[in-house]
Design an enzyme around this catalytic site. Structure first.
Site, PDB file in Angstrom:
ATOM      1  N   ASP A 227       0.878  -1.174   0.000  1.00  0.00           N
ATOM      2  CA  ASP A 227       0.000   0.000   0.000  1.00  0.00           C
ATOM      3  C   ASP A 227       0.915   1.224   0.000  1.00  0.00           C
ATOM      4  O   ASP A 227       1.763   1.373   0.888  1.00  0.00           O
ATOM      5  CB  ASP A 227      -0.870  -0.058   1.270  1.00  0.00           C
ATOM      6  N   ASP A 229       0.488   4.022   0.956  1.00  0.00           N
ATOM      7  CA  ASP A 229       0.414   4.847   2.172  1.00  0.00           C
ATOM      8  C   ASP A 229       1.351   4.366   3.277  1.00  0.00           C
ATOM      9  O   ASP A 229       1.472   5.020   4.324  1.00  0.00           O
ATOM     10  CB  ASP A 229      -1.030   5.042   2.648  1.00  0.00           C
TER      11      ASP A 229
END
Ligand code: ARG
Ligand code: MN
Ligand code: MN
Ligand code: MN
Length: 314
Positions: A227, A229
């Protein structure tokens, strides 16, 4: 080594538009050409297309259940086909709910997997513990054998059977974990390296321990679910749920270099790049360029430099 790329322009595992443009932006940054420059063969299977499932009424809090179920069933078949063609699968998201189909399809083709989940979040809420209702915060719970009885059968999910054991999963980069998720991680004894452990041990030791831990259970093919993030928002701001205090660019890339050199990396997801979430075009460029560098790291790019085996000095 060869990469089989599948684009999954899907955003309904969360509520912010734009993440469906991830695959095109990552391709436009030259992913295929740069993989080929490394000596990696590339087959681009193109983008999947997803049916509009409306009406897709929420089930309690849960949003877009039917769309997420159908999209992941299609993705599972696609990733399975990429693996059966002999490639390392690269799934470009889209939101992280897509890990359900990607990991399921990978496992359908090769059997038991190790999963390395690099994320600010644990994405292990169940349909009953979520308080956002976003399925991108839940994919791990749908995949684990141990949580089978905690995840009700949902519409368009009857194809899905849990296929991963909790002991075969390692999380890296955690810094925003919900109470129920923390409870589940402790209850199942899941191996986690939060940002505190990255700070304490350094990324090199985190990766050494990750690979020791996983290989003690047998050298299974590795599924890396990355991910964007996980990376600090100063470097990768164009994402739906940014969290301060993330991995540096160097730590993020090191994870991919280390996993590549195990020779076991069999599939990679790169998810949650959302070009609409950047404040400026530079925010988007920096996020996409980091995503590309993470993928190149998965296919043998090293920072000392590379050259092809048949290189001759002019
Ligand atoms: N824990 C929150 C939730 O369940 C945030 C999840 C964020 N997930 C992600 N893939 N970015 O909704
Ligand atoms: Mn959309
Ligand atoms: Mn996340
Ligand atoms: Mn995630």
């Amino acid at each position: 080594r060869s990469a089989g790329i599948v684009g999954a322009p899907f955003c309904k595992g969360q509520s912010r538009g734009g993440v469906e443009d991830g695959p095109e932006r990552i391709r436009a940054a030259g992913l295929q050409r740069r993989l080929q420059q490394l000596g990696c063969a590339v087959k681009d299977y193109g983008n999947l297309t997803f049916e509009d499932m409306s009406p897709d009424e929420p089930m309690g809090l849960l949003k877009s259940v039917r769309a997420v179920g159908a999209a992941n069933q299609k993705l599972s078949e696609a990733v399975r086909a990429v693996k059966e063609d002999g490639h390392t699968a690269v799934m470009l998201g889209g939101d992280h709910s897509l890990a359900i189909g990607s990991i399921h399809g990978h496992s359908a083709a090769v059997g038991e997997l190790s999963v390395v989940w690099v994320d600010a979040h644990a994405d292990i809420n169940t349909p009953l513990t979520t308080y956002t209702g976003n399925i991108h915060g839940q994919p791990v719970s749908y995949l684990l054998h141990e949580l089978r009885s905690k995840v009700p059968v949902l519409p368009n999910f009857s194809w899905l059977k849990p296929c991963v054991s909790a002991a075969d999963v390692v999380f890296i980069g955690l810094r925003d974990v919900d109470p129920a998720e923390h409870y589940i991680l402790k209850m199942l004894g899941v191996k986690t390296f939060s940002m505190s452990e990255v700070d304490q041990l350094g990324v090199a030791r985190v990766m050494e321990e990750t690979c020791d831990y996983l290989s003690a259970r047998g050298k299974k093919p590795i599924h890396l679910s990355y991910d964007i993030d996980a990376i600090d928002p100063s470097v990768a701001p164009a994402t739906g749920t940014p969290v301060v205090g993330g991995l540096t660019y160097r730590e993020g890339v090191y994870i991919t270099e280390h996993l590549c050199q195990t020779g076991l990396l069999s599939a990679v997801d790169l998810v949650e790049v959302n070009p609409l979430r950047g404040q400026t075009e530079e925010d988007v460029r920096s996020t996409v360029s980091t995503a590309v560098d993470l993928l190149l790291g998965c296919f043998g790019r090293v920072r000392e430099g590379n050259h092809l085996p048949d290189y001759r000095l002019p």
